[in-house]
Design an enzyme around this catalytic site. Structure first.
Site, PDB file in Angstrom:
ATOM      1  N   ASP A 252      27.817 -42.822  33.239  1.00  0.00           N
ATOM      2  CA  ASP A 252      28.088 -43.982  34.087  1.00  0.00           C
ATOM      3  C   ASP A 252      29.454 -43.827  34.755  1.00  0.00           C
ATOM      4  O   ASP A 252      30.391 -43.314  34.148  1.00  0.00           O
ATOM      5  CB  ASP A 252      28.065 -45.267  33.244  1.00  0.00           C
ATOM      6  CG  ASP A 252      26.654 -45.623  32.792  1.00  0.00           C
ATOM      7  OD1 ASP A 252      25.694 -44.974  33.263  1.00  0.00           O
ATOM      8  OD2 ASP A 252      26.509 -46.536  31.966  1.00  0.00           O
ATOM      9  N   HIS A 307      23.488 -39.872  29.048  1.00  0.00           N
ATOM     10  CA  HIS A 307      22.385 -40.642  28.476  1.00  0.00           C
ATOM     11  C   HIS A 307      21.218 -40.717  29.454  1.00  0.00           C
ATOM     12  O   HIS A 307      21.376 -40.403  30.638  1.00  0.00           O
ATOM     13  CB  HIS A 307      22.855 -42.042  28.050  1.00  0.00           C
ATOM     14  CG  HIS A 307      23.507 -42.832  29.156  1.00  0.00           C
ATOM     15  ND1 HIS A 307      24.792 -42.580  29.597  1.00  0.00           N
ATOM     16  CD2 HIS A 307      23.066 -43.863  29.916  1.00  0.00           C
ATOM     17  CE1 HIS A 307      25.103 -43.428  30.572  1.00  0.00           C
ATOM     18  NE2 HIS A 307      24.063 -44.211  30.795  1.00  0.00           N
ATOM     19  N   ARG A 317       9.712 -51.953  28.931  1.00  0.00           N
ATOM     20  CA  ARG A 317      11.071 -52.068  28.386  1.00  0.00           C
ATOM     21  C   ARG A 317      11.981 -52.661  29.448  1.00  0.00           C
ATOM     22  O   ARG A 317      11.862 -52.343  30.636  1.00  0.00           O
ATOM     23  CB  ARG A 317      11.551 -50.682  27.964  1.00  0.00           C
ATOM     24  CG  ARG A 317      12.945 -50.689  27.400  1.00  0.00           C
ATOM     25  CD  ARG A 317      13.256 -49.371  26.686  1.00  0.00           C
ATOM     26  NE  ARG A 317      14.630 -49.409  26.267  1.00  0.00           N
ATOM     27  CZ  ARG A 317      15.651 -48.967  26.994  1.00  0.00           C
ATOM     28  NH1 ARG A 317      15.431 -48.400  28.161  1.00  0.00           N
ATOM     29  NH2 ARG A 317      16.885 -49.078  26.558  1.00  0.00           N
TER      30      ARG A 317
END
Ligand code: OGA
Ligand code: NI
Length: 376
Positions: A252, A307, A317
């Site tokens: 990020d 990630h 989800r």
């Protein structure tokens, strides 16, 4: 997060090839990341058989500071419990997210992100760096989402409102819908900003950094001027989850990200020497992952974690990421306390907007492009 993107950011738009995920009985080729028979298991390998797991830290534990320090150094990610964010707020945000994504795809496309604005609906920004499409959709909120909501609930937005179900109902039958949703998002942002400030001090405190060392944290040292975005993510159930990818591997571009995930797993983090490790949802817990700007601020001591998100066969989800960064005028550089004659600064100063522009252009090479010298 600055609401107006930089030129580099605008020069690298993401093209919407949006799909109605519910219409697929099988995984289309354009979404198949590897063939089942492929030996190259980079995308599909997991470290799940290994007993290592991402630390879960109780913020009311007197040892929270050193535990966070250890987690930051070894993982770049941890989960927190007893963080003070009311569970009703998290539930509310989950309902808002569900409501928004259950609108018809044509409706959602009307609220698409544009060149002028980072806010809105669309596929993951990192999509353009990968040959295959991701099995997800997102909605980015920077500043007020009112204008986008007007597009989502268009000409009759005055007659319709969102309620906390998957349907919309006539406005007259539930007057509070719109306001409740906007208030819910605002409240979520306020709580997250408070938590982000606290986590910043726990993280930096574990490096011996004090309030005097970070002037831009503000007079009260609460990081109130920090800017942020809320990223809502939806990963629909997928007919062939092993070959699909919800969100491709990335770090990020934040100081830190606070992620709420519903009770369905999918988030995986990469650990050097171990591989991909699933971060299972912990009831009431929030995932905290360090971003590239904290990597720079800590002079590389606390790495931003790679990630990705996988998908499920029968369960959809949802996740809500609070992307926290510095005030837009601040240049982030290695903290002076962490550099000295024996430890040179490894990165040159950069504002959040400049960093986002470089990331839009160079993706995973962005961080190293700010590197000043290589360690011996
Ligand atoms: C993101 C992200 C992970 C998830 O939004 O940047 O990494 O599990 N999300 O949705
Ligand atoms: Ni992420």
């Amino acid at each position: 997060m600055p609401s107006k993107p930089s030129e580099d950011y605008q020069a690298h738009p993401v093209h919407l090839k949006h799909q109605d995920f519910t219409s697929f009985q099988e995984l289309p080729d354009s979404f198949a990341w590897t063939q089942r028979s492929d030996d190259d298991s980079h995308y599909l390998s997991t470290g799940d058989s290994i007993s290592e797991s991402v630390p879960v830290i109780d913020l009311s534990d007197p040892n929270a500071l050193p535990l966070i320090g250890h987690a930051c150094k070894t993982w770049g990610v941890f989960q927190v419990t007893n963080h003070g964010v009311p569970s009703t707020l998290l539930d509310n945000m989950e309902r808002i997210t569900k409501t928004l994504f259950s609108l018809p795809v044509q409706q959602k496309l009307k609220a698409s992100r544009s060149l002028e604005s980072v806010s809105g609906y669309g596929v993951a920004r990192i999509s353009s760096f990968f040959p295959k499409q991701m099995w997800s959709e997102g909605f980015t909120i920077v500043g007020s989402p009112v204008e986008h909501f007007r597009k989502l609930w268009p000409e009759d937005y005055s007659r319709y409102c969102i309620v906390f179900t998957v349907y919309y109902v006539p406005y007259s039958s539930l007057m509070a819908g719109w306001e409740e949703i906007l208030d819910g998002i605002k409240e979520y942002e306020e709580e997250m900003k408070r938590l982000a400030g606290r986590l910043m001090w726990l993280t930096l405190g574990s490096l011996g950094i004090t309030k005097e060392d970070v002037k831009w944290a503000g007079l009260k040292g609460d990081f109130k001027e920090g800017s942020a975005a809320v990223q809502l993510n939806h990963y629909p159930a997928c007919p062939d989850p092993d070959r699909a990818m919800g969100l491709a591997p990335h770090t990020d571009s934040t100081l830190l990200t606070i992620l709420y995930q519903n009770n369905t797993s999918g988030l995986q983090v990469h650990k050097e020497g171990t591989g991909w490790v699933t971060v299972p949802p912990v009831p009431g817990g929030l995932v905290v992952n360090l971003g590239d700007l904290l990597h720079i601020l800590s002079n590389g001591l606390y790495p931003s974690v790679l990630h990705r998100a996988k998908v499920n066969r029968s369960r959809q989800r949802l996740s809500v990421a609070y992307l926290f960064g510095p005030p837009s005028s601040v240049k982030i550089s290695p903290l002076s306390k962490l550099v000295g004659p024996s430890q040179l600064p490894l990165y040159r100063p950069v504002t959040w907007n400049e960093y986002l522009g470089t990331k839009a252009k160079h993706f995973n090479k962005a961080l190293s492009s700010f590197r000043l010298c290589t360690p011996l």
